[in-house]
Design a protein around this motif. Structure first.
Motif, PDB file in Angstrom:
ATOM      1  N   GLN A   1       0.839  -1.187   0.000  1.00  0.00           N
ATOM      2  CA  GLN A   1       0.000   0.000   0.000  1.00  0.00           C
ATOM      3  C   GLN A   1       0.886   1.253   0.000  1.00  0.00           C
ATOM      4  N   ARG A   2       0.548   2.210  -0.854  1.00  0.00           N
ATOM      5  CA  ARG A   2       1.316   3.453  -0.884  1.00  0.00           C
ATOM      6  C   ARG A   2       0.957   4.281   0.348  1.00  0.00           C
ATOM      7  N   ASP A   3       1.969   4.862   0.947  1.00  0.00           N
ATOM      8  CA  ASP A   3       1.748   5.694   2.131  1.00  0.00           C
ATOM      9  C   ASP A   3       1.450   7.125   1.690  1.00  0.00           C
ATOM     10  N   PHE A   4       0.204   7.569   1.928  1.00  0.00           N
ATOM     11  CA  PHE A   4      -0.210   8.917   1.543  1.00  0.00           C
ATOM     12  C   PHE A   4      -0.077   9.914   2.694  1.00  0.00           C
ATOM     13  N   SER A   5       0.541   9.493   3.776  1.00  0.00           N
ATOM     14  CA  SER A   5       0.662  10.388   4.938  1.00  0.00           C
ATOM     15  C   SER A   5       1.508  11.606   4.581  1.00  0.00           C
ATOM     16  N   GLU A   6       1.080  12.770   5.072  1.00  0.00           N
ATOM     17  CA  GLU A   6       1.866  13.985   4.863  1.00  0.00           C
ATOM     18  C   GLU A   6       1.540  14.996   5.945  1.00  0.00           C
TER      19      GLU A   6
ATOM     20  N   SER B   1      -2.563  14.343   5.803  1.00  0.00           N
ATOM     21  CA  SER B   1      -3.031  13.001   6.123  1.00  0.00           C
ATOM     22  C   SER B   1      -2.106  12.427   7.198  1.00  0.00           C
TER      23      SER B   1
ATOM     24  N   ARG C   1      -4.036  20.725   3.157  1.00  0.00           N
ATOM     25  CA  ARG C   1      -3.937  19.322   2.744  1.00  0.00           C
ATOM     26  C   ARG C   1      -3.071  18.605   3.768  1.00  0.00           C
TER      27      ARG C   1
ATOM     28  N   LYS D   1      -6.008  13.359   8.920  1.00  0.00           N
ATOM     29  CA  LYS D   1      -6.747  14.613   9.015  1.00  0.00           C
ATOM     30  C   LYS D   1      -6.206  15.466  10.160  1.00  0.00           C
TER      31      LYS D   1
END
Length: 322
Positions: free
Chosen positions: A222-227, A255, A253, A257
């Motif tokens: 799974q790609r990590d979309f955390s930012e 992640s 923006r 939330k």
């Protein structure tokens, strides 16, 4: 000797509050007064002599008439009638406001489409028509997906349907759009004279598509979309008028939330009933209810998540109404 009567002005009740006329209307005010012998009646506007090319005055024995054939916005101001008899004087003040339809909002943008919803943003008109706006009217026009949408036909009224009226913010979410259709949107500004004569239209169409079936393949990471939080649209400096609700907007923006914290002059204002903060799909808004002089200062929006934090500032200035 004739009996002397002190000067007095009988200001009609309708003129004791701001007298509002539309551009092009006639202004014809008859103001009764008393005084013996006949007093001297004079008019001024904002402390200056009247422009005789625009305003005419007729003084009688018992009244004075102020007449403007076709009112223009430049005729707005504080008019004062002075009735003098020797050393005695009576004065009356009349506030005249000449208004017209507002200009259109400067632009409208389709920000995002998700599910059967579309998020819109627009900028207020440069010209509000010399009076506060009552709000905005948002409309939609739809066509079946795959059918070309004629921008010429979009100009006809029958294809447009109103989704919001007298809406006070400058962003909204339009819901319950039909799957398979594509939509354009436009927004009018409105004041006491009515809607703006034109309205900007979104440059992009909102295509409402069926939700795609997602197949999960074993073995793929799974790609990590955390930012960490990052503001894609900062706060803009705001000048508002005492007593008129105003809103601040920015976009963030992040992640996961983020938690959104609003501050005024570096003090947390969460829980303060004067402020109403909302966050939806990354759009952060702060409504300042009936602002006053104490609401001047620096407003800050801070976004925090486990990966970091970010903040944006703007200056809020509150001016007295004219």
């Amino acid at each position: 000797m004739f009996p002397q009567e002190h000067p007095k002005i009988w200001l009609p009740r309708a003129l004791r509050q701001t007298y509002i006329r539309k551009v092009g209307d006639t202004v014809n005010l008859l103001i009764p007064f008393q005084g013996k012998p006949k007093p001297r009646a004079t008019w001024t506007c904002d402390g200056c002599a009247l422009d005789a090319s625009r305003v005419s005055v007729r003084n009688g024995e018992r009244d004075s008439i102020l007449f403007i054939r076709e009112a223009q916005r430049a005729d707005s101001g504080r008019y004062q009638l002075s009735v003098q008899l020797g050393e005695l004087e009576a004065t009356a003040t009349i506030d005249i406001l000449v208004i017209e339809r507002p200009g259109p909002p400067q632009s409208i943008k389709l920000v995002d489409v998700w599910g059967s919803n579309a998020i819109l943003e627009w900028t207020p008109p440069q010209d509000t028509g010399n009076v506060a706006l009552l709000g905005y009217t948002v409309q939609k026009a739809d066509t079946k997906s795959g059918v070309s949408l004629s921008w010429h036909l979009l100009g006809t009224r029958k294809l447009w349907f109103t989704v919001l009226e007298r809406y006070h913010r400058t962003s909204c979410t339009v819901s319950k759009l039909i799957v398979g259709n594509s939509y354009a949107f436009r927004v009018f500004a409105e004041n006491q004279c009515g809607l703006s004569e034109t309205a900007p239209i979104t440059a992009d169409l909102a295509h409402i598509q069926k939700a795609a079936t997602v197949y999960k393949t074993e073995g793929f990471a799974q790609r990590d979309f955390s930012e960490a939080p990052k503001f894609s649209q900062p706060l803009a400096d705001c000048i508002t008028v005492t007593g008129y609700d105003t809103q601040l907007f920015c976009c963030v923006r992040a992640s996961p939330k983020p938690k959104i914290i609003w501050l005024k002059n570096k003090i947390d204002i969460q829980g303060n009933p004067k402020y109403r903060a909302l966050t939806h799909l990354g759009i952060c808004s702060l409504e300042i209810r009936k602002p006053g002089p104490f609401d001047r200062g620096i407003c800050t929006c801070k976004a925090v998540n486990p990966l970091g934090e970010a903040s944006v500032d703007c200056r809020v200035d509150v001016k007295a109404p004219h």
